[in-house]
Scaffold this motif. Structure first.
Motif, PDB file in Angstrom:
ATOM      1  N   GLY A   1       0.802  -1.216   0.000  1.00 43.42           N
ATOM      2  CA  GLY A   1       0.000   0.000   0.000  1.00 43.42           C
ATOM      3  C   GLY A   1       0.835   1.266   0.000  1.00 43.42           C
ATOM      4  O   GLY A   1       2.071   1.203   0.020  1.00 43.42           O
ATOM      5  N   MET A   2       0.158   2.423  -0.047  1.00 50.52           N
ATOM      6  CA  MET A   2       0.877   3.701  -0.035  1.00 50.52           C
ATOM      7  C   MET A   2       0.213   4.668   0.939  1.00 50.52           C
ATOM      8  O   MET A   2      -1.009   4.703   1.042  1.00 50.52           O
ATOM      9  N   THR A   3       1.024   5.466   1.605  1.00 47.61           N
ATOM     10  CA  THR A   3       0.489   6.525   2.449  1.00 47.61           C
ATOM     11  C   THR A   3       0.121   7.699   1.537  1.00 47.61           C
ATOM     12  O   THR A   3       0.452   7.694   0.352  1.00 47.61           O
TER      13      THR A   3
ATOM     14  N   PHE B   1      10.924   4.447 -20.770  1.00 45.16           N
ATOM     15  CA  PHE B   1      10.490   4.741 -19.416  1.00 45.16           C
ATOM     16  C   PHE B   1      10.152   3.515 -18.608  1.00 45.16           C
ATOM     17  O   PHE B   1      10.386   3.476 -17.434  1.00 45.16           O
ATOM     18  N   GLY B   2       9.555   2.562 -19.268  1.00 45.22           N
ATOM     19  CA  GLY B   2       8.906   1.505 -18.516  1.00 45.22           C
ATOM     20  C   GLY B   2       7.897   2.259 -17.684  1.00 45.22           C
ATOM     21  O   GLY B   2       7.842   2.157 -16.471  1.00 45.22           O
ATOM     22  N   VAL B   3       7.121   3.082 -18.339  1.00 42.31           N
ATOM     23  CA  VAL B   3       6.472   4.189 -17.662  1.00 42.31           C
ATOM     24  C   VAL B   3       5.402   3.760 -16.663  1.00 42.31           C
ATOM     25  O   VAL B   3       4.852   4.536 -15.929  1.00 42.31           O
ATOM     26  N   GLY B   4       5.149   2.501 -16.610  1.00 43.30           N
ATOM     27  CA  GLY B   4       4.372   1.967 -15.505  1.00 43.30           C
ATOM     28  C   GLY B   4       2.998   2.558 -15.340  1.00 43.30           C
ATOM     29  O   GLY B   4       2.194   2.597 -16.278  1.00 43.30           O
ATOM     30  N   PHE B   5       2.758   3.023 -14.146  1.00 42.48           N
ATOM     31  CA  PHE B   5       1.439   3.448 -13.733  1.00 42.48           C
ATOM     32  C   PHE B   5       0.734   4.350 -14.752  1.00 42.48           C
ATOM     33  O   PHE B   5      -0.445   4.180 -15.044  1.00 42.48           O
ATOM     34  N   TYR B   6       1.467   5.312 -15.290  1.00 47.88           N
ATOM     35  CA  TYR B   6       0.826   6.262 -16.197  1.00 47.88           C
ATOM     36  C   TYR B   6       0.236   5.618 -17.443  1.00 47.88           C
ATOM     37  O   TYR B   6      -0.598   6.200 -18.120  1.00 47.88           O
TER      38      TYR B   6
HETATM   39  P1  ADP Z   1       7.838   1.983 -11.365  1.00 45.41           P
HETATM   40  O1  ADP Z   1       7.001   0.773 -11.125  1.00 45.41           O
HETATM   41  O2  ADP Z   1       8.727   1.878 -12.558  1.00 45.41           O
HETATM   42  O3  ADP Z   1       8.572   2.465 -10.151  1.00 45.41           O
HETATM   43  P2  ADP Z   1       5.269   3.292 -11.608  1.00 45.41           P
HETATM   44  O4  ADP Z   1       4.899   4.604 -12.206  1.00 45.41           O
HETATM   45  O5  ADP Z   1       4.612   2.102 -12.164  1.00 45.41           O
HETATM   46  O6  ADP Z   1       6.840   3.186 -11.768  1.00 45.41           O
HETATM   47  O7  ADP Z   1       5.024   3.338 -10.074  1.00 45.41           O
HETATM   48  C1  ADP Z   1       5.564   4.341  -9.275  1.00 45.41           C
HETATM   49  C2  ADP Z   1       5.653   3.897  -7.853  1.00 45.41           C
HETATM   50  O8  ADP Z   1       4.360   3.857  -7.249  1.00 45.41           O
HETATM   51  C3  ADP Z   1       6.193   2.514  -7.642  1.00 45.41           C
HETATM   52  O9  ADP Z   1       7.603   2.513  -7.630  1.00 45.41           O
HETATM   53  C4  ADP Z   1       5.606   2.134  -6.281  1.00 45.41           C
HETATM   54  O10 ADP Z   1       6.411   2.676  -5.239  1.00 45.41           O
HETATM   55  C5  ADP Z   1       4.295   2.857  -6.273  1.00 45.41           C
HETATM   56  N1  ADP Z   1       3.188   1.948  -6.622  1.00 45.41           N
HETATM   57  C6  ADP Z   1       2.592   1.775  -7.821  1.00 45.41           C
HETATM   58  N2  ADP Z   1       1.611   0.874  -7.765  1.00 45.41           N
HETATM   59  C7  ADP Z   1       1.566   0.432  -6.485  1.00 45.41           C
HETATM   60  C8  ADP Z   1       0.760  -0.519  -5.758  1.00 45.41           C
HETATM   61  N3  ADP Z   1      -0.192  -1.228  -6.369  1.00 45.41           N
HETATM   62  N4  ADP Z   1       1.028  -0.688  -4.445  1.00 45.41           N
HETATM   63  C9  ADP Z   1       2.002   0.009  -3.818  1.00 45.41           C
HETATM   64  N5  ADP Z   1       2.774   0.913  -4.433  1.00 45.41           N
HETATM   65  C10 ADP Z   1       2.572   1.131  -5.742  1.00 45.41           C
END
Ligand code: ADP
Length: 625
Positions: free
Chosen positions: A81-83, A118-123
């Motif tokens: 999780g995240m704060t 990037f492996g831009v992930g979340f975005y």
């Molecule tokens: P990356 O995975 O390359 O670091 P992301 O943009 O995908 O880049 O994610 C950014 C950050 O957000 C991650 O490094 C992680 O710390 C946090 N994060 C993303 N998704 C989750 C999740 N489901 N649970 C906890 N933290 C997350």
């Protein structure tokens, strides 16, 4: 509710995502699942060292829910999780994971490459959604938060009542367009297909409610019912049977895990059994990462033990000269909760590292032997690292690496190995000749090279580490390396040598005078028959060559060195007669000529000139005469 703006870089990436013409939009799911899996890894790993955290591995999972009517896809995990702060830092700013390579020069590239880099992930969620909601509760005892964004304008943060630790991401899927059928993503079939393709190996179950049908009791009719099933096989790719893995799977795994946009050059998948057991899935990239030759680049392999990721970049598994290798090592022979420091000392880890190293070398030699073109591609990307490997640590590893290096050959006009060079040498030849310069064309124009290359193969050393590597090697197969610009490369006949000797004795005074004019810049001035068409050259006496002088003096240290240089004048060039004549008739003019000749020799060697104005003035004086 708090309103926030995205940081500038994030805005640009988001904009790219939202308006993406990138056709492979379905990778958003892979990215989100991979984040979820990382978050679970993290929670589990923490729980191994913190006994207060009660985490049962069997409870850890990821869940995907699709709501066709409301056009949403929800991804739920029970990871760390995240704060609120983390939501802001992680999702408000483009990930810091080395991805910040978003420079102006990338502007013209297609967004495919940018996304890949990037492996831009979340975005990437924004490629398919017009609104994204993230509700998260951290394992740290803090209230949960909802993060929400509909695009570049910004995002909001508001409190949530979520009790369980973990993250729920809800994507509001875009309406269909002419170019893309987003509704397709809202089908069970499509989701299963994407998961199978990209996330099958994820080591936690990915659950989804699916529709099944069964025969009604006491009737021939069928009824549909819903059940929650695991849609991934959970077997990590490296644990699968090699014979059953398709190339595509290896490549997808690589591009996904190691954020590369190009397929790897080579895959190595093997098991080792013996005093230590492990499985390795290693890759050689097809190009150097943008930061490869910088301090930021971090080498290392992912280290798994008992199915748990214990280190993302385990440095000690790779020697520096093979730092380009990416991959995964899985072993049961290393304790689970081990710190970086104790790991370094671990006997088994050292054994694994050793066996990986010899395997990589073996594979590279095989590539060199069987697929020259591919090896050259590899060498162009990573050859410099191999040459540094020879030179570093006082040449400790030179024997391991000498068969892997290549240099450009005057004869073959392409890269050749030392073994190939030696195999072509004539019987009585003792030396491997080389010449240094900034580029192939510049080296080939060096006066000393011009003469010698008719009779001997010359290696052209164009990178600054090259000569250091060659000097460290000292010899190969009993043949010594010799710089053609050093005094020891005189291939003249006995007759020529006699003639030169006489010329040098007859003109002793004049040559002494020239040396005097050059005020200690050169240790000697003499006539030579080494040169074919060129009037002059500089050669060196002793250990330090001119190219080494260049390299060392360009380093940011106080240590400056000077090569012992000799100015050599082509005895059969008209300039020799001119000098003799001036020495007799016009001493002033003789001084000017001497200086200009020396300047020219420096220029040819690629050495700087301290006082270019003096040089131009002298030349103009001579021309105006
Ligand atoms: P990356 O995975 O390359 O670091 P992301 O943009 O995908 O880049 O994610 C950014 C950050 O957000 C991650 O490094 C992680 O710390 C946090 N994060 C993303 N998704 C989750 C999740 N489901 N649970 C906890 N933290 C997350």
């Amino acid at each position: 509710m708090k309103k926030r703006e995205f940081k500038t870089e994030s805005k640009r990436v988001l904009d790219l995502m939202i308006n993406s013409i990138y056709t492979n939009k379905e990778i958003f799911l892979r990215e989100l699942i991979s984040n979820a899996s990382d978050a679970i890894d993290k929670l589990y790993y923490l729980s191994l060292t913190d006994k207060k955290m009660k985490v049962n591995r069997n409870d850890l999972k990821i869940r995907i829910d699709v709501d066709k009517d409301n056009r949403t896809i929800t991804i739920t995990d029970n990871g760390c999780g995240m704060t609120e702060k983390e939501l802001e830092n992680n999702l408000g700013v483009i990930a810091e994971s080395g991805s910040l390579h978003f420079k102006e020069e990338n502007k013209d590239q297609s967004d495919v490459n940018v996304i890949g880099q990037f492996g831009v992930g979340f975005y990437s969620a924004f490629m398919v959604s017009d609104k994204v909601t993230v509700e998260s509760k951290s394992y740290l005892d803090e209230p949960a938060t909802i993060w929400e964004s509909s695009g570049v304008e910004g995002y909001t943060l508001s409190p949530s009542t979520k009790k369980e630790v973990g993250t729920v991401i809800t994507l509001h899927i875009k309406e269909d367009t002419e170019d893309y059928n987003y509704s397709d993503l809202l089908t069970e079939y499509k989701i299963r297909d994407i998961v199978k393709k990209y996330s099958d190996y994820i080591s936690y179950p990915i659950m989804m409610e699916v529709e099944n049908s069964r025969k009604k009791e006491d009737s021939d009719e069928y009824e549909t019912y819903k059940e929650v099933v695991t849609i991934n096989s959970m077997v990590p790719l490296w644990k699968k049977d090699k014979k059953k893995i398709k190339n595509e799977e290896y490549n997808n795994f690589y591009t996904d895990k190691f954020y590369d946009y190009e397929e790897p050059l080579k895959v190595m998948h093997f098991n080792m059994e013996g005093s230590v057991n492990f499985t390795a899935l290693l890759y050689i990239p097809s190009h150097a990462p943008y930061d490869y030759y910088s301090k930021e680049y971090e080498k290392g392999l992912q280290l798994y033990t008992n199915g748990v990721l214990i280190m993302d970049k385990c440095h000690d598994l790779l020697p520096d000269y093979f730092s380009f290798v990416k991959g995964v090592i899985d072993t049961e022979d290393i304790p689970l909760n081990i710190s970086r420091e104790t790991l370094q000392e671990d006997k088994n880890l050292k054994l694994i590292a050793k066996s990986i190293e010899s395997r990589i070398k073996k594979e590279l030699l095989e590539l060199l032997d069987k697929d020259r073109e591919k090896y050259e591609e590899f060498y162009k990307a990573f050859g410099m690292g191999l040459k540094f490997g020879i030179y570093n640590d006082y040449g400790m590893n030179k024997d391991k690496l000498q068969d892997l290096v290549m240099f450009y050959s005057s004869k073959e006009e392409k890269l050749v190995t030392l073994k190939e060079y030696v195999s072509r040498m004539k019987k009585d030849d003792e030396n491997i000749y080389y010449a240094c310069g900034e580029s192939i064309s510049k080296v080939s124009m060096l006066p000393q090279v011009e003469r010698i290359k008719d009779s001997h193969e010359v290696l052209y050393l164009t990178e600054y580490v090259d000569e250091f590597a060659v000097m460290t090697l000292h010899e190969f197969d009993g043949k010594h390396f010799v710089n053609v610009s050093s005094e020891s490369t005189d291939l003249s006949t006995e007759e020529e040598k006699e003639h030169i000797k006489k010329e040098n004795t007859d003109n002793k005074d004049m040559l002494e005078k020239m040396k005097e004019v050059l005020e200690g810049e050169v240790s000697d001035v003499r006539f030579t028959s080494k040169l074919k068409n060129h009037p002059v050259c500089l050669t060196t006496e002793g250990e330090v060559s001119t190219s080494m002088e260049k390299v060392i003096n360009a380093m940011p240290t106080d240590e400056k060195i000077k090569a012992n240089m000799v100015l050599e004048i082509n005895v059969s060039h008209k300039i020799s007669d001119k000098l003799k004549e001036l020495y007799k008739k016009d001493k002033d003019e003789f001084v000017k000529y001497t200086k200009v000749i020396y300047f020219e020799a420096r220029l040819i060697e690629g050495l700087p000139i301290d006082n270019p104005t003096e040089m131009s003035n002298l030349m103009c004086d001579i021309m105006a005469k």
